[in-house]
Design a protein around this motif. Structure first.
Motif, short mmCIF file in Angstrom:
data_model
loop_
_atom_site.label_atom_id
_atom_site.label_comp_id
_atom_site.label_asym_id
_atom_site.label_seq_id
_atom_site.Cartn_x
_atom_site.Cartn_y
_atom_site.Cartn_z
N SER A 278 -97.93 -5.68 33.21
CA SER A 278 -98.19 -7.01 32.66
C SER A 278 -96.86 -7.76 32.50
N ARG A 279 -96.93 -9.05 32.57
CA ARG A 279 -95.73 -9.88 32.52
C ARG A 279 -94.96 -9.66 31.21
N ASN A 280 -95.68 -9.57 30.10
CA ASN A 280 -95.00 -9.46 28.81
C ASN A 280 -94.99 -8.03 28.24
N ARG A 281 -95.28 -7.06 29.08
CA ARG A 281 -95.25 -5.63 28.68
C ARG A 281 -96.14 -5.34 27.48
N SER A 282 -97.30 -5.93 27.45
CA SER A 282 -98.16 -5.82 26.27
C SER A 282 -99.34 -4.87 26.43
N ARG A 283 -99.51 -4.31 27.60
CA ARG A 283 -100.67 -3.44 27.82
C ARG A 283 -100.54 -2.17 27.00
N ARG A 284 -101.61 -1.81 26.28
CA ARG A 284 -101.58 -0.64 25.42
C ARG A 284 -102.60 0.43 25.84
N TYR A 285 -103.59 0.04 26.63
CA TYR A 285 -104.67 0.96 26.95
C TYR A 285 -104.76 1.18 28.46
N CYS A 286 -105.22 2.36 28.84
CA CYS A 286 -105.37 2.67 30.26
C CYS A 286 -106.37 1.72 30.91
N ASP A 287 -107.36 1.31 30.15
CA ASP A 287 -108.37 0.38 30.65
C ASP A 287 -108.88 -0.43 29.47
N VAL B 60 -99.86 8.07 38.87
CA VAL B 60 -100.76 7.89 37.73
C VAL B 60 -102.07 8.63 37.96
N ASP B 61 -102.63 8.50 39.15
CA ASP B 61 -103.89 9.19 39.44
C ASP B 61 -103.70 10.70 39.34
N LEU B 62 -102.58 11.20 39.84
CA LEU B 62 -102.31 12.64 39.75
C LEU B 62 -102.17 13.07 38.30
N LEU B 63 -101.43 12.32 37.50
CA LEU B 63 -101.28 12.65 36.08
C LEU B 63 -102.63 12.67 35.37
N ASN B 64 -103.49 11.75 35.75
CA ASN B 64 -104.78 11.64 35.08
C ASN B 64 -105.82 12.65 35.55
N THR B 65 -105.40 13.56 36.44
CA THR B 65 -106.29 14.68 36.78
C THR B 65 -106.11 15.84 35.82
N ALA B 66 -105.07 15.79 34.99
CA ALA B 66 -104.76 16.90 34.07
C ALA B 66 -105.73 16.92 32.89
N THR B 67 -105.88 18.09 32.31
CA THR B 67 -106.69 18.26 31.11
C THR B 67 -106.15 17.34 30.02
N ASP B 68 -107.04 16.63 29.36
CA ASP B 68 -106.64 15.74 28.28
C ASP B 68 -107.80 15.56 27.33
N GLY B 69 -107.64 16.07 26.12
CA GLY B 69 -108.72 15.94 25.14
C GLY B 69 -110.00 16.57 25.66
N ASP B 70 -111.04 15.77 25.78
CA ASP B 70 -112.32 16.27 26.27
C ASP B 70 -112.38 16.34 27.79
N GLN B 71 -111.42 15.73 28.47
CA GLN B 71 -111.45 15.71 29.93
C GLN B 71 -110.96 17.03 30.50
N PRO B 72 -111.76 17.65 31.33
CA PRO B 72 -111.31 18.91 31.96
C PRO B 72 -110.30 18.61 33.06
N ARG C 90 -98.62 6.02 28.13
CA ARG C 90 -99.87 6.74 27.88
C ARG C 90 -100.75 5.82 27.04
N CYS C 91 -102.05 5.94 27.22
CA CYS C 91 -103.02 5.09 26.52
C CYS C 91 -102.84 5.23 25.01
N ALA C 92 -102.91 4.10 24.31
CA ALA C 92 -102.74 4.08 22.86
C ALA C 92 -104.01 4.48 22.11
N ALA C 93 -105.13 4.64 22.79
CA ALA C 93 -106.35 5.08 22.11
C ALA C 93 -106.14 6.50 21.62
N PRO C 94 -106.50 6.78 20.36
CA PRO C 94 -106.21 8.11 19.79
C PRO C 94 -106.86 9.27 20.54
#
Length: 189
Positions: A154-163, A15-27, A140-144
């Protein structure tokens, strides 16, 4: 879902490696050998020698392949991607108890490059997720405006956001303010 400590650590590395990639405004956060060194240190990767430009390129390639697993439309496709990744890494499972840790399994060969280390350990962690029928937890985070990767444990698989404190809270506040504006406009109109 029960995940052992080693698998959890390997998933966190993926996950940390994936999140080093360019994404939106993140270089891209993995542009130099120093960036790779920071990643290795942040994730406490063991048995990693002196890092080079070749290592950087190889790790960036592994990152792309992990992204393909996260984006795979079905388990069979994801399994094929993981199988190829693990095979190319020359996976060599062995028990070890280094640095004060109890017995655990390393899937990379002794002296393996950092890319093969990540491909073997991360690939096997992803394989365990697929085998357990839990690939839908790779998300992947559900935030647009955010596409950061995470593993929903999560126990009920309900997490939608990275944080939930950043992306989740930001969206909840925006929705609240939109409802408030709508109520005020309705009251005035």
């Amino acid at each position: 879902m029960q995940i052992n400590h080693d698998t959890r650590c390997a998933l966190d590395e993926v996950v940390d490696l994936l999140n080093t990639a360019t994404d939106g405004d993140q270089p891209d956060l993995l542009l130099s050998v120093a960036d790779l060194g920071a990643y290795v240190e942040r994730n406490s990767l063991s048995d990693v020698g002196k890092l080079t430009e070749d290592d950087l390129g190889a790790v960036r390639s592994v990152r792309e392949r992990f992204a393909e697993v996260f984006e795979a439309g079905e388990d069979r496709t994801a399994a094929g991607l993981v199988n190829a990744l693990v095979a190319e890494a020359g996976t060599t499972p062995q028990l070890t108890d280094h640095d004060g840790y109890d017995w655990h399994v390393h899937y990379f060969a002794p002296g393996a490059s950092v890319a093969h280390h990540l491909a073997a350990d991360g690939g096997m962690a992803l394989a365990f997720i697929i085998v357990s029928g839990e690939r839908d937890r790779l998300r992947r985070c559900a935030a647009p405006d955010c596409r950061r990767a995470f593993v929903d444990l999560s126990r009920n698989r309900s997490r939608r956001y990275c944080d939930s404190r950043t992306c989740g809270n930001r969206l909840h506040v925006a929705a609240y303010r939109a409802r408030q504006r709508e109520s005020a406009e309705t009251a005035q109109g």
